[in-house]
Design a protein around this motif. Structure first.
Motif, PDB file in Angstrom:
ATOM      1  N   LEU B 888      42.305  53.434  41.542  1.00 52.09           N
ATOM      2  CA  LEU B 888      41.250  54.233  42.128  1.00 52.09           C
ATOM      3  C   LEU B 888      41.738  55.675  42.165  1.00 52.09           C
ATOM      4  N   VAL B 889      40.950  56.566  41.602  1.00 49.25           N
ATOM      5  CA  VAL B 889      41.422  57.936  41.480  1.00 49.25           C
ATOM      6  C   VAL B 889      40.678  58.834  42.454  1.00 49.25           C
ATOM      7  N   THR B 890      41.404  59.549  43.285  1.00 54.03           N
ATOM      8  CA  THR B 890      40.793  60.582  44.117  1.00 54.03           C
ATOM      9  C   THR B 890      41.468  61.891  43.756  1.00 54.03           C
ATOM     10  N   THR B 891      40.968  62.967  44.342  1.00 49.53           N
ATOM     11  CA  THR B 891      41.548  64.266  43.986  1.00 49.53           C
ATOM     12  C   THR B 891      43.007  64.353  44.395  1.00 49.53           C
ATOM     13  N   SER B 892      43.402  63.592  45.409  1.00 50.79           N
ATOM     14  CA  SER B 892      44.755  63.787  45.905  1.00 50.79           C
ATOM     15  C   SER B 892      45.705  62.664  45.511  1.00 50.79           C
ATOM     16  N   GLU B 893      45.221  61.531  45.128  1.00 49.56           N
ATOM     17  CA  GLU B 893      46.153  60.459  44.830  1.00 49.56           C
ATOM     18  C   GLU B 893      45.522  59.414  43.914  1.00 49.56           C
ATOM     19  N   LYS B 894      46.385  58.532  43.442  1.00 49.05           N
ATOM     20  CA  LYS B 894      45.899  57.392  42.688  1.00 49.05           C
ATOM     21  C   LYS B 894      46.269  56.145  43.482  1.00 49.05           C
ATOM     22  N   VAL B 895      45.303  55.296  43.704  1.00 52.31           N
ATOM     23  CA  VAL B 895      45.548  54.132  44.536  1.00 52.31           C
ATOM     24  C   VAL B 895      45.457  52.889  43.651  1.00 52.31           C
ATOM     25  N   GLY B 896      46.517  52.130  43.641  1.00 58.67           N
ATOM     26  CA  GLY B 896      46.499  50.886  42.883  1.00 58.67           C
ATOM     27  C   GLY B 896      45.685  49.846  43.646  1.00 58.67           C
ATOM     28  N   CYS B 897      44.787  49.122  42.985  1.00 58.63           N
ATOM     29  CA  CYS B 897      43.945  48.127  43.658  1.00 58.63           C
ATOM     30  C   CYS B 897      44.114  46.777  42.987  1.00 58.63           C
ATOM     31  N   LEU B 898      44.415  45.776  43.763  1.00 61.56           N
ATOM     32  CA  LEU B 898      44.511  44.418  43.248  1.00 61.56           C
ATOM     33  C   LEU B 898      43.479  43.578  43.989  1.00 61.56           C
ATOM     34  N   LEU B 899      42.795  42.723  43.230  1.00 65.45           N
ATOM     35  CA  LEU B 899      41.766  41.914  43.866  1.00 65.45           C
ATOM     36  C   LEU B 899      41.916  40.470  43.426  1.00 65.45           C
ATOM     37  N   ARG B 900      41.682  39.583  44.369  1.00 64.07           N
ATOM     38  CA  ARG B 900      41.705  38.170  44.022  1.00 64.07           C
ATOM     39  C   ARG B 900      40.492  37.522  44.668  1.00 64.07           C
ATOM     40  N   LEU B 901      39.709  36.821  43.848  1.00 63.21           N
ATOM     41  CA  LEU B 901      38.509  36.180  44.359  1.00 63.21           C
ATOM     42  C   LEU B 901      38.629  34.695  44.045  1.00 63.21           C
ATOM     43  N   GLU B 902      38.618  33.876  45.121  1.00 61.02           N
ATOM     44  CA  GLU B 902      38.812  32.434  44.925  1.00 61.02           C
ATOM     45  C   GLU B 902      37.531  31.702  45.317  1.00 61.02           C
ATOM     46  N   PRO B 903      36.790  31.242  44.331  1.00 63.13           N
ATOM     47  CA  PRO B 903      35.564  30.521  44.654  1.00 63.13           C
ATOM     48  C   PRO B 903      35.855  29.047  44.959  1.00 63.13           C
ATOM     49  N   SER B 904      35.063  28.478  45.812  1.00 61.38           N
ATOM     50  CA  SER B 904      35.170  27.039  46.047  1.00 61.38           C
ATOM     51  C   SER B 904      33.807  26.434  45.738  1.00 61.38           C
ATOM     52  N   LYS B 905      33.766  25.639  44.657  1.00 57.75           N
ATOM     53  CA  LYS B 905      32.482  25.121  44.182  1.00 57.75           C
ATOM     54  C   LYS B 905      31.849  24.186  45.200  1.00 57.75           C
ATOM     55  N   GLU B 906      32.693  23.298  45.755  1.00 52.51           N
ATOM     56  CA  GLU B 906      32.156  22.247  46.631  1.00 52.51           C
ATOM     57  C   GLU B 906      31.494  22.844  47.862  1.00 52.51           C
ATOM     58  N   HIS B 907      32.172  23.821  48.457  1.00 57.37           N
ATOM     59  CA  HIS B 907      31.645  24.345  49.727  1.00 57.37           C
ATOM     60  C   HIS B 907      30.736  25.548  49.533  1.00 57.37           C
ATOM     61  N   GLN B 908      30.563  25.948  48.294  1.00 58.41           N
ATOM     62  CA  GLN B 908      29.788  27.151  48.011  1.00 58.41           C
ATOM     63  C   GLN B 908      30.291  28.334  48.852  1.00 58.41           C
ATOM     64  N   MET B 909      31.619  28.502  48.804  1.00 60.62           N
ATOM     65  CA  MET B 909      32.248  29.583  49.580  1.00 60.62           C
ATOM     66  C   MET B 909      33.151  30.405  48.658  1.00 60.62           C
ATOM     67  N   TYR B 910      33.479  31.569  49.118  1.00 59.63           N
ATOM     68  CA  TYR B 910      34.462  32.393  48.410  1.00 59.63           C
ATOM     69  C   TYR B 910      35.514  32.857  49.398  1.00 59.63           C
ATOM     70  N   ARG B 911      36.725  33.009  48.895  1.00 57.98           N
ATOM     71  CA  ARG B 911      37.699  33.782  49.678  1.00 57.98           C
ATOM     72  C   ARG B 911      38.042  35.012  48.847  1.00 57.98           C
ATOM     73  N   ILE B 912      37.918  36.191  49.461  1.00 64.05           N
ATOM     74  CA  ILE B 912      38.201  37.416  48.721  1.00 64.05           C
ATOM     75  C   ILE B 912      39.368  38.138  49.391  1.00 64.05           C
ATOM     76  N   THR B 913      40.316  38.606  48.588  1.00 64.32           N
ATOM     77  CA  THR B 913      41.467  39.337  49.115  1.00 64.32           C
ATOM     78  C   THR B 913      41.645  40.594  48.293  1.00 64.32           C
ATOM     79  N   VAL B 914      41.794  41.715  48.972  1.00 61.86           N
ATOM     80  CA  VAL B 914      42.037  42.979  48.271  1.00 61.86           C
ATOM     81  C   VAL B 914      43.316  43.582  48.825  1.00 61.86           C
TER      82      VAL B 914
END
Lengths: 143, 938
Positions: B888-914
């Motif tokens: 992610l680029v801003t005027t003052s810095e660059k921010v590294g972003c990692l994302l993980r999205l874990e879907p669960s089919k059975e429960h129709q749920m997601y877990r999201i982590t950033v």
């Protein structure tokens, strides 16, 4: 900040190279050649000790057949680094006793130890010759 | 242990006069070492390998032995081991990881010699991993009362290295209280090193390190005005010149102190330094040391800028320096005078030396010539621009190649900036194009075209000038390109003048066709097509050219010739006219020339306190600094108390004092008010209604263009483009009614951390069923969750006379933090390593939520891609999971972003982590992606 230090003879052989920025081996070879061609062709009497190099500048001084070159940031104080070079040469001279090019070749590993006592992380670390010499003599005697 | 074997080996190699012999000797030694890498010889053998490496030979073994030397108890062996890793490895090598434990052990050791060796190694190779795992130990050594001077100064510089490379992993703000007192250490070596460290910290956290100012002033007073200085640190009669320079530089990152006593003290010191250097000694070292301090002093005086008496002395000194016989002094005089030129309101003290400065363009040393050029560039204004540009143009053909390109760039910028007449501008640039020939970058003639297109009064004149340029005996490529473009667009304006008939124009261009490079040939074909449209009488010769090049070998040339041939040969001219419609003027935009120059200047480790380029450029630099300081203050917000921040805001806030009980959230807004230059306008508490989301908002968050809002009267379409921290939005307003929309206006309202500027305003009238564009530039300065919005107002029915109530719409722009993310790909195996590193310090934001629709991999994947993240396949052990990486680029810095999205089919749920490298962003980004996933329609 010092980006690198090069000590080269008039033929362009590099006797000491110290890098404070992570260059690849190829880049290092290229930089050595470019700095030599830039500095060796300059008129020693009528030209300054500073010359622009890429986005930075080289502050250099010739001692007998050796060029001592410091590549520093464009906004760094030129004379402070020019005297930094002289201070370093005085330390080498005191340590080896009238230093010559061959001292730097045969004792290259000691030269690195000396650099680390005078400069570190691209900045000047110690500016007293007495302090540096006492330290170096002490280290030299250790097993 | 004797190193005799090494000496013999080096001597042997020196005797080898040819490469083959050296290779033979090397191979023999390598075989020898391989065979006998025994414990007692290890140090010597590693040393021999290092020598071979330095000579340029590949070393493919011995690394493990070097690492094992590090754990030796003998100093010299350990030293050799560390030397080997600093020479052979870089911060990115895998092997570095093997030594981290040894480093930690040596940092913890009671033996200060071992501490020092470990500190050397970190200062020479320290990368991210070392910063994360060892910075605390290094800091402990720095502040511990048990540490000796040697350890402290090395620890300070070691931290400096880690901070410069990875400032985000060091809790620099927390450390302020412990690090600042080191400036009072009695050991001058320790203070010198600490000054370097604190200079870097103070640039990023000026508020938190502000206490360094009185400390630096106190130290300077001791160095300059008192006589009890330790003799060891006197260098050619000057007390610690390097420390003086560092302290004077450190003060340039702060304004002059408000405190009266402190202010007086520093002014006395500056006076004293200037007095002391009245007489310049003959000894070179002594003179250099004094000058090093003097020039830094002058820089500080210029930076403070408020003491007319000191400034006058500084200007007088510089005037003397630029006339000096010493080349070094002339060089520094010109350089520092360029700083002065960016700070003085009255240019007289510099203008007085104009002749001398112009003469420096002919100095024997290219370095001096360059500084002369910089100074001329900085001191140029409306009154002297013609003289300076004329001289620069005259000198250009003689200038060295190394300097020429820069000169061309600077001449072009000055001419544009200070032109009072168009004719002068065109004449100068055309002259520049023909004199400098191929040293002219593409940008320069592009810029000329932009300006000619934008100024109607200029077009006829430009056409005349380029035509005569084409008839000169020598016409460089760029001049030909400009000729082709300008005549194609505006040739008709001069077609009735003698010698400028369509045929004359065509002949002048075509005479150069056969020798022109390919890119220019292609342009010329286009010009001929425009000619056919403008001047039907010369259709025949143009057509012949097209016909001939229909069979050209080059594809581009061939294709254009074919297409143009067919366009011209059609029954009606309708298509030709559409294709050749006159070019609309370019939207006014910042000259790319200036930004090109700036890029080169800003490549420094310590921030620049001034730039070449006069007053304007320096004002801009200051405002940028204010921005980034603000961003850092906010980023550090979690670590410092509300009260200090509030006090800081209060101190610098214009207008009525604010109450001290502001909470952090409000403060965000307050800070944005501090910068009146920001954006077209900032959302103020003006009681305006809440902006709403348009129907197309969500779609546009993932798409580049589409309809944002629509009702019976108007339609708002959006087209957007993002690059780094910048974004540009074109908003097309379509009038859906049969009436004219009157008093039409759009204003854009930025939010904290997003600066929004109008580039092209909308017209005040929109005809029935017509469309009008409106252009906005966005700049991301930090984390934000509420997007900027526009305010659209207009009246209806201008023609019929029946005026209805004016309409007012507040609509959010479809801008999210994700728009400023650029994809970043890394090896699948690296992902979880980085992932784990970011697990500390609240850098994570996580949520579990249930999906509205059953899980389908494709739409989710498309969605994540549209956020700008690079999706890694095979990184996650579970193939159903998604992992993405972006910057992610801003005027003052660059921010590294990692994302993980874990879907669960059975429960129709997601877990999201950033996880991001700056905790301010994690939650906002997580929220945004979560929202978007919820919007997916089945």
């Amino acid at each position: 900040m010092i980006r690198f230090i090069l000590v080269q003879n008039r033929q362009g052989k590099t006797r000491v190279a110290k890098w404070y920025v992570p260059y690849t081996d190829d880049e290092k070879t290229r930089l050595k050649g470019e700095v030599h061609r830039l500095v060796a062709t300059r008129d020693q009497r009528h030209q300054s000790n500073f010359v622009e190099f890429q986005n930075h500048k080289v502050v250099y001084r010739r001692y007998a057949g050796l060029f001592f070159c410091f590549c520093v940031d464009a906004n760094d104080n030129e004379l402070a680094y020019l005297e930094g070079i002289h201070f370093f040469v005085e330390v080498l001279d005191a340590f080896f006793g009238n230093v010559c090019e061959l001292d730097l070749v045969f004792n290259f590993y000691k030269v690195y130890a000396i650099i680390d006592e005078v400069f570190l992380a691209g900045e000047i670390q110690e500016t007293s010759k007495a302090v540096v010499m006492t330290r170096l003599d002490h280290l030299d005697k250790l097993e | 242990m004797s190193m005799r074997g090494l000496t013999v080996f080096i001597a042997d190699l020196r005797k080898c006069r040819i490469h083959e012999l050296e290779e033979k000797r090397i191979n023999k030694e390598m075989a020898n070492i391989r065979a006998q890498f025994k414990r007692y010889q290890k140090k010597k053998y590693v040393c021999k390998l290092l020598y071979m490496y330095i000579l340029g030979w590949d070393i493919d073994f011995g690394h493990a032995e070097a690492v094992s030397l590090i754990s030796s108890d003998k100093f010299s062996e350990k030293q050799m081991g560390y030397l080997a890793i600093t020479l052979l490895l870089t911060e990115n090598s895998e092997l570095i990881r093997l030594v981290i434990n040894s480093l930690r052990k040596d940092l913890d050791s009671q033996n200060e010699l071992f501490n020092c060796l470990a500190l050397h190694a970190i200062a020479n190779t320290g990368g991210r991993e070392m910063a994360e795992t060892l910075a605390r130990e290094v800091q402990k050594l720095l502040i511990s009362p048990m540490s000796k001077g040697f350890v402290k100064k090395k620890a300070a510089l070691c931290l400096l290295r880690l901070f410069r490379k990875h400032s985000d992993v060091l809790p620099a703000v927390e450390w302020a209280e412990r690090i600042l007192p080191i400036m009072d250490d009695p050991d001058v070596g320790v203070v010198t090193s600490a000054a370097s460290l604190i200079t870097a910290l103070a640039q990023q956290y000026p508020q938190q390190y502000a206490m360094c100012v009185p400390k630096a002033i106190r130290k300077l007073q001791w160095l300059v005005m008192e006589s009890n200085f330790p003799s060891d640190y006197i260098y050619y009669k000057v007390p610690a010149p390097w420390l003086q320079v560092k302290l004077l530089r450190l003060l340039q990152y702060y304004p002059i102190p408000d405190d009266e006593a402190l202010r007086q003290r520093i002014l006395d010191i500056l006076h004293c330094i200037i007095q002391n250097s009245r007489e310049i000694p003959r000894n070179v070292q002594h003179a250099n040391a004094l000058h090093a301090i003097l020039f830094e002093t002058i820089n500080l005086v210029i930076h403070f800028g408020c003491e007319p008496d000191l400034l006058a002395q500084a200007a007088a000194l510089l005037g003397r320096f630029i006339a000096s016989k010493e080349t070094n002094v002339r060089y520094l005089g010109l350089e520092t005078m360029a700083h002065l030129a960016g700070a003085l309101d009255n240019p007289e003290p510099i203008r007085r030396h104009q002749e001398l400065i112009l003469a420096s363009l002919r100095d024997r040393d290219v370095s001096v010539r360059r500084r002369g050029l910089d100074l001329l560039y900085s001191m140029c204004d409306v009154s002297n621009s013609r003289a300076i540009v004329r001289e620069l143009l005259r000198y250009l053909p003689m200038a060295d190649f190394a300097l020429r390109e820069e000169m061309v760039l600077k001449i072009a910028i000055l001419t544009e900036k200070f032109a009072t007449e168009y004719q002068w501008y065109v004449d100068t640039i055309i002259k520049l194009l023909s004199t400098a020939g191929d040293q002219v970058g593409e940008e320069i003639w592009h810029r000329l075209i932009q300006i000619v297109l934008g100024n109607e009064g200029l077009q006829e004149y430009a056409a005349r000038v380029v035509l005569s340029g084409l008839r000169a005996p020598h016409c460089p490529e760029n001049a030909l390109k400009v000729g082709a473009y300008v005549l194609g667009e505006f040739g008709h304006l001069i077609a009735n003048e003698p010698g400028c008939s369509p045929m004359d124009q065509f002949k002048s261009l075509h005479a150069r066709f056969s020798t022109a490079p390919l890119a220019t040939k292609v342009m010329l074909l286009t010009t001929y097509l425009k000619f056919v449209n403008l001047f039907p009488e010369i259709k025949e010769p143009c057509l012949r050219v097209f016909e001939r090049y229909r069979y050209a070998l080059d594809v581009e040339l061939q294709q254009r010739a074919c297409e143009y041939y067919h366009i011209v040969n059609r029954d009606t001219d309708e298509l030709l006219q559409t294709v050749c419609e006159e070019m609309p003027p370019y939207p006014a935009r910042e000259s790319s020339l200036v930004s090109r120059l700036q890029r080169q200047y800003l490549d420094t480790e310590d921030k620049r306190t001034w730039v070449v380029g006069g007053k304007e450029a320096n004002l801009e630099l200051k405002s940028q600094d204010a921005h980034s300081a603000q961003a850092h203050a906010l980023a550090a917000g979690t670590a410092i108390t509300n009260a200090t921040l509030a006090a800081a805001a209060q101190a610098s806030a214009p207008g009525p004092a604010r109450t001290a009980e502001v909470n952090l959230l409000n403060l965000d807004e307050d800070l944005s008010h501090l910068n009146p230059g920001e954006g077209g306008s900032v959302t103020g508490p003006d009681g305006a209604p809440e902006p709403v989301r348009g129907a197309g908002h969500v779609k546009l968050l993932t798409a580049g263009q589409g309809v944002l809002y629509e009702d019976d009267t108007i339609q708002l379409g959006v087209k957007s483009e993002y690059h780094g921290y910048q974004g540009r939005l074109v908003i097309y307003t379509g009038n859906q009614t049969g009436d004219v929309l009157t008093s039409f206006a759009i204003t854009v309202h930025g939010v904290p951390h997003v600066k929004a500027t109008t580039v092209q305003a909308a017209p005040t009238l929109i005809q029935p069923f017509a469309q009008a564009p409106y252009l906005v530039n966005l700049e991301c300065h930090g984390a934000f969750d509420v997007p900027p919005h526009i305010h659209v107002t207009f009246g209806k029915g201008g023609t019929s006379g029946s005026t209805a109530a004016p309409v007012s719409l507040h609509i959010q722009l479809p801008v999210s933090i994700a728009k400023f993310i650029e994809p970043f790909s890394m090896a699948a195996t690296d992902f979880f390593q980085r992932w784990r590193q970011l697990s500390v310090n609240k850098r994570e934001s996580q949520a579990v939520f249930s999906a509205r629709e059953p899980f389908q991999p494709e739409p989710v994947r498309a969605l994540l891609r549209s956020t700008g993240l690079a999706l890694l396949t095979d990184a996650d052990p579970n193939p159903n999971n998604f992992v993405g990486v972006g910057i992610l680029v801003t005027t003052s810095e660059k921010v590294g972003c990692l994302l993980r999205l874990e879907p669960s089919k059975e429960h129709q749920m997601y877990r999201i982590t950033v996880r991001t490298t700056n905790e301010n962003f994690s939650e906002i980004l997580r929220h945004h992606v979560e929202d978007m996933v919820n919007q997916i329609e089945g």
